[in-house]
Design a protein around this motif. Structure first.
Motif, PDB file in Angstrom:
ATOM      1  N   PRO A   1      -8.641 -10.381   3.303  1.00 42.46           N
ATOM      2  CA  PRO A   1      -7.414 -10.944   3.868  1.00 42.46           C
ATOM      3  C   PRO A   1      -7.083 -12.280   3.197  1.00 42.46           C
ATOM      4  CG  PRO A   1      -8.978 -10.328   5.580  1.00 42.46           C
ATOM      5  CD  PRO A   1      -9.709 -10.256   4.294  1.00 42.46           C
ATOM      6  N   LEU A   2      -5.817 -12.458   2.841  1.00 45.20           N
ATOM      7  CA  LEU A   2      -5.383 -13.660   2.123  1.00 45.20           C
ATOM      8  C   LEU A   2      -4.053 -14.136   2.701  1.00 45.20           C
ATOM      9  CD1 LEU A   2      -6.167 -12.206  -1.396  1.00 45.20           C
ATOM     10  CD2 LEU A   2      -7.312 -14.206  -0.434  1.00 45.20           C
ATOM     11  N   THR A   3      -4.083 -15.219   3.449  1.00 45.60           N
ATOM     12  CA  THR A   3      -2.859 -15.769   4.024  1.00 45.60           C
ATOM     13  C   THR A   3      -1.961 -16.306   2.911  1.00 45.60           C
ATOM     14  OG1 THR A   3      -3.917 -16.304   6.116  1.00 45.60           O
ATOM     15  CG2 THR A   3      -1.943 -17.561   5.544  1.00 45.60           C
TER      16      THR A   3
ATOM     17  N   THR B   1       5.827  -4.731  -2.335  1.00 45.80           N
ATOM     18  CA  THR B   1       5.495  -4.750  -3.760  1.00 45.80           C
ATOM     19  C   THR B   1       4.114  -5.337  -3.983  1.00 45.80           C
ATOM     20  OG1 THR B   1       7.828  -5.017  -4.316  1.00 45.80           O
ATOM     21  CG2 THR B   1       6.222  -5.614  -6.017  1.00 45.80           C
ATOM     22  N   TYR B   2       3.835  -6.461  -3.325  1.00 44.06           N
ATOM     23  CA  TYR B   2       2.561  -7.172  -3.482  1.00 44.06           C
ATOM     24  C   TYR B   2       1.376  -6.270  -3.136  1.00 44.06           C
ATOM     25  CZ  TYR B   2      -1.021 -10.644  -2.035  1.00 44.06           C
ATOM     26  OH  TYR B   2      -2.169 -11.376  -1.843  1.00 44.06           O
ATOM     27  N   TYR B   3       1.411  -5.633  -1.980  1.00 41.32           N
ATOM     28  CA  TYR B   3       0.283  -4.797  -1.575  1.00 41.32           C
ATOM     29  C   TYR B   3       0.194  -3.520  -2.415  1.00 41.32           C
ATOM     30  CZ  TYR B   3      -0.808  -7.821   2.362  1.00 41.32           C
ATOM     31  OH  TYR B   3      -1.177  -8.905   3.139  1.00 41.32           O
ATOM     32  N   ALA B   4       1.329  -2.929  -2.745  1.00 46.11           N
ATOM     33  CA  ALA B   4       1.300  -1.713  -3.570  1.00 46.11           C
ATOM     34  C   ALA B   4       0.720  -2.001  -4.949  1.00 46.11           C
ATOM     35  CB  ALA B   4       2.701  -1.123  -3.688  1.00 46.11           C
ATOM     36  N   GLN B   5       0.989  -3.183  -5.492  1.00 49.01           N
ATOM     37  CA  GLN B   5       0.419  -3.543  -6.793  1.00 49.01           C
ATOM     38  C   GLN B   5      -1.108  -3.534  -6.751  1.00 49.01           C
ATOM     39  OE1 GLN B   5       2.117  -7.435  -7.384  1.00 49.01           O
ATOM     40  NE2 GLN B   5       3.762  -6.695  -8.723  1.00 49.01           N
ATOM     41  N   ARG B   6      -1.687  -3.758  -5.604  1.00 46.22           N
ATOM     42  CA  ARG B   6      -3.141  -3.898  -5.459  1.00 46.22           C
ATOM     43  C   ARG B   6      -3.784  -2.690  -4.807  1.00 46.22           C
ATOM     44  NH1 ARG B   6      -0.248  -8.090  -6.018  1.00 46.22           N
ATOM     45  NH2 ARG B   6      -1.070 -10.006  -6.966  1.00 46.22           N
ATOM     46  N   ALA B   7      -3.047  -1.574  -4.739  1.00 46.34           N
ATOM     47  CA  ALA B   7      -3.497  -0.400  -3.995  1.00 46.34           C
ATOM     48  C   ALA B   7      -4.650   0.347  -4.648  1.00 46.34           C
ATOM     49  CB  ALA B   7      -2.324   0.564  -3.776  1.00 46.34           C
TER      50      ALA B   7
ATOM     51  N   LEU C   1     -10.040  -0.484  -0.409  1.00 44.08           N
ATOM     52  CA  LEU C   1      -9.414  -0.819   0.866  1.00 44.08           C
ATOM     53  C   LEU C   1      -8.687  -2.143   0.724  1.00 44.08           C
ATOM     54  CD1 LEU C   1      -9.090  -0.121   3.915  1.00 44.08           C
ATOM     55  CD2 LEU C   1     -11.101  -1.565   4.337  1.00 44.08           C
ATOM     56  N   LEU C   2      -7.452  -2.186   1.225  1.00 45.78           N
ATOM     57  CA  LEU C   2      -6.703  -3.431   1.356  1.00 45.78           C
ATOM     58  C   LEU C   2      -6.783  -3.887   2.807  1.00 45.78           C
ATOM     59  CD1 LEU C   2      -3.386  -2.418  -0.480  1.00 45.78           C
ATOM     60  CD2 LEU C   2      -5.298  -3.700  -1.449  1.00 45.78           C
ATOM     61  N   ILE C   3      -7.179  -5.153   3.013  1.00 50.01           N
ATOM     62  CA  ILE C   3      -7.093  -5.763   4.339  1.00 50.01           C
ATOM     63  C   ILE C   3      -5.964  -6.776   4.269  1.00 50.01           C
ATOM     64  CG2 ILE C   3      -8.315  -6.956   6.176  1.00 50.01           C
ATOM     65  CD1 ILE C   3     -10.945  -6.163   4.817  1.00 50.01           C
ATOM     66  N   THR C   4      -4.990  -6.645   5.135  1.00 49.93           N
ATOM     67  CA  THR C   4      -3.829  -7.533   5.069  1.00 49.93           C
ATOM     68  C   THR C   4      -4.206  -8.961   5.417  1.00 49.93           C
ATOM     69  OG1 THR C   4      -3.148  -7.421   7.392  1.00 49.93           O
ATOM     70  CG2 THR C   4      -2.367  -5.661   5.934  1.00 49.93           C
ATOM     71  N   GLU C   5      -3.291  -9.846   5.078  1.00 49.27           N
ATOM     72  CA  GLU C   5      -3.357 -11.209   5.588  1.00 49.27           C
ATOM     73  C   GLU C   5      -3.447 -11.160   7.109  1.00 49.27           C
ATOM     74  OE1 GLU C   5       0.908 -12.617   4.714  1.00 49.27           O
ATOM     75  OE2 GLU C   5       0.693 -10.570   3.976  1.00 49.27           O
ATOM     76  N   ALA C   6      -4.077 -12.173   7.688  1.00 47.59           N
ATOM     77  CA  ALA C   6      -4.211 -12.224   9.139  1.00 47.59           C
ATOM     78  C   ALA C   6      -2.827 -12.150   9.794  1.00 47.59           C
ATOM     79  CB  ALA C   6      -4.925 -13.503   9.554  1.00 47.59           C
TER      80      ALA C   6
ATOM     81  N   LYS D   1       0.913   4.982  -3.424  1.00 49.51           N
ATOM     82  CA  LYS D   1      -0.022   4.741  -4.539  1.00 49.51           C
ATOM     83  C   LYS D   1      -1.423   5.255  -4.199  1.00 49.51           C
ATOM     84  CE  LYS D   1       2.622   2.324  -7.435  1.00 49.51           C
ATOM     85  NZ  LYS D   1       2.300   0.920  -7.727  1.00 49.51           N
ATOM     86  N   ASP D   2      -1.519   6.068  -3.144  1.00 42.25           N
ATOM     87  CA  ASP D   2      -2.797   6.637  -2.697  1.00 42.25           C
ATOM     88  C   ASP D   2      -3.791   5.574  -2.250  1.00 42.25           C
ATOM     89  OD1 ASP D   2      -1.983   9.288  -3.198  1.00 42.25           O
ATOM     90  OD2 ASP D   2      -2.506   9.084  -5.313  1.00 42.25           O
ATOM     91  N   GLY D   3      -3.291   4.456  -1.748  1.00 39.54           N
ATOM     92  CA  GLY D   3      -4.159   3.399  -1.271  1.00 39.54           C
ATOM     93  C   GLY D   3      -4.437   3.504   0.218  1.00 39.54           C
ATOM     94  N   LYS D   4      -5.414   2.736   0.669  1.00 39.57           N
ATOM     95  CA  LYS D   4      -5.753   2.631   2.085  1.00 39.57           C
ATOM     96  C   LYS D   4      -5.569   1.174   2.504  1.00 39.57           C
ATOM     97  CE  LYS D   4      -7.313   6.800   3.260  1.00 39.57           C
ATOM     98  NZ  LYS D   4      -7.311   7.492   1.983  1.00 39.57           N
ATOM     99  N   ILE D   5      -4.986   0.969   3.690  1.00 44.63           N
ATOM    100  CA  ILE D   5      -4.685  -0.391   4.132  1.00 44.63           C
ATOM    101  C   ILE D   5      -4.912  -0.521   5.635  1.00 44.63           C
ATOM    102  CG2 ILE D   5      -2.210   0.185   4.317  1.00 44.63           C
ATOM    103  CD1 ILE D   5      -1.637  -2.782   3.552  1.00 44.63           C
ATOM    104  N   VAL D   6      -5.613  -1.606   6.018  1.00 41.37           N
ATOM    105  CA  VAL D   6      -5.785  -1.946   7.431  1.00 41.37           C
ATOM    106  C   VAL D   6      -5.199  -3.332   7.660  1.00 41.37           C
ATOM    107  CG1 VAL D   6      -7.849  -0.519   7.646  1.00 41.37           C
ATOM    108  CG2 VAL D   6      -8.095  -2.955   7.146  1.00 41.37           C
TER     109      VAL D   6
END
Length: 367
Positions: free
Chosen positions: A23-25, A40-46, A50-55, A90-95
């Motif tokens: 997670p990155l605020t 765009t930001y999260y898809a670039q990193r997919a 696993l992507l964990i969103t900013e708090a 982009k076949d990513g996973k995100i929580v």
């Protein structure tokens, strides 16, 4: 030996590799609504396993910094749905990380200018961020009021509702309970910030009560296999410490073990600082052993200052996932760069918080 680039099943989450974006605020969500550039930001990193969103605040009361996102309004959930759709394309996973800052806030950020809330009426010797004349500005936190015990069931319910909305409406693959870094749940855990004399203070079992009630409610809402939790046993972030953290956190993970969580996310040392704190020794291997001995099956995620060699060593020693923070800010294709041994883009600290695409979506990927 497991490789960083091997798949892993973490609860209900089938992950393509062991590299996690921490997670990155970034303070780019005016009115607590993620903008289109967040997709765009999260898809670039997919390509991360696993992507964990900013708090992300579970309620207006849970807000503590200007322009951070929320999960408590329709417009917020619709915006997050655009993010999750972009990641899934982009076949990513995100929580999403579920956040209540507690006392780390300011009256300007609270409903009707009220006081922030906390386990005890002790002001945090730390700063938060307000927007002044369009510029992110660090200011001292406001004095909090102590939560009445009768308010705590409502907070537990709000966590569960946010988790359900995140999965069912916003399309997240799961949620992470933020129990770290000196925010509300961590404030209840630690002796420096919790001086209560009721059932939520004093003994370890009482100080851990709110975190465990929240986690069980979230599991009931979305399932253990879609739930993770973040813990930071010794970080001094936001002016917290515990007089004896080892038995406290050994107890916490033993209680979490039966819940069938997807993962346990551990910050080793000081968040964003040294991995070893001389006056705060802690045995992380013993912590993991306590969790496993109690029957915990969730993936064990480690975090703080990892590079590729250190990450590979962690996997050799039996950890399952490694979270990377700032390198993901400036390297949207970090997984590829780690795999190929390519040089990393340096990050620009001046664009970490607030702003637009600059320092957010304009870092180059490898050709």
């Amino acid at each position: 030996m497991s490789s960083l680039f091997e798949p892993l099943q973490a609860g209900d989450l089938q992950l393509a590799n062991r590299v996690v974006m921490a997670p990155l605020t970034r303070n780019r969500s005016p009115d607590a609504v993620p903008r289109d550039i967040a997709a765009t930001y999260y898809a670039q990193r997919a390509s991360a396993g696993l992507l964990i969103t900013e708090a992300t605040a579970i309620s207006h009361q849970g807000q503590g910094y200007a322009d951070v996102p929320g999960l408590y309004g329709t417009e917020q959930l619709d915006a997050w749905k655009r993010v999750t759709d972009a990641v899934h394309a982009k076949d990513g996973k995100i929580v999403v990380q579920l956040w209540h800052v507690g006392r780390v806030s300011h009256t300007e950020l609270q409903p009707e200018g009220g006081q922030p809330v906390a386990p005890s009426a002790i002001t945090a010797r730390t700063k938060t961020v307000l927007i002044k004349d369009g510029v992110p500005t660090f200011v001292e936190t406001s004095a909090p009021r102590a939560l009445d015990a009768g308010e705590l069931p409502g907070i537990v319910h709000t966590y569960a509702a946010a988790a359900r909305n995140a999965v069912e409406t916003a399309g997240f693959d799961g949620v992470e309970v933020h129990g770290a870094n000196g925010y509300l749940l961590d404030q209840f855990l630690k002796t420096s910030s919790n001086q209560r004399t009721d059932d939520y203070g004093g003994r370890i079992e009482n100080r851990a009560r709110l975190l465990l009630e929240v986690t069980r409610a979230v599991v009931d809402a979305v399932g253990g296999g879609r739930t993770g939790i973040r813990l930071s046993p010794v970080t001094p972030s936001n002016d917290v410490h515990d007089d004896d953290p080892q038995p406290l956190f050994d107890y916490v993970v033993r209680q979490l073990a039966p819940l069938g969580l997807a993962y346990i996310h551990i910050i080793e040392g000081a968040t964003g600082g040294p991995r070893d704190i001389e006056d705060r020794p802690f045995d992380y291997e013993a912590l993991k052993a306590a969790y496993r001995k109690a029957g915990g099956k969730g993936a064990w995620m480690v975090n703080n200052g990892y590079d590729k060699p250190l990450a590979e060593e962690a996997l050799r020693e039996g950890d399952d996932l490694v979270a990377f923070g700032k390198p993901f800010i400036s390297n949207p294709d970090l997984v590829r760069r780690l795999r190929e041994g390519a040089a990393l883009n340096p990050w620009d600290k001046n664009t970490f918080y607030g702003g637009d695409e600059k320092g957010y979506t304009d870092y180059p990927a490898l050709a």
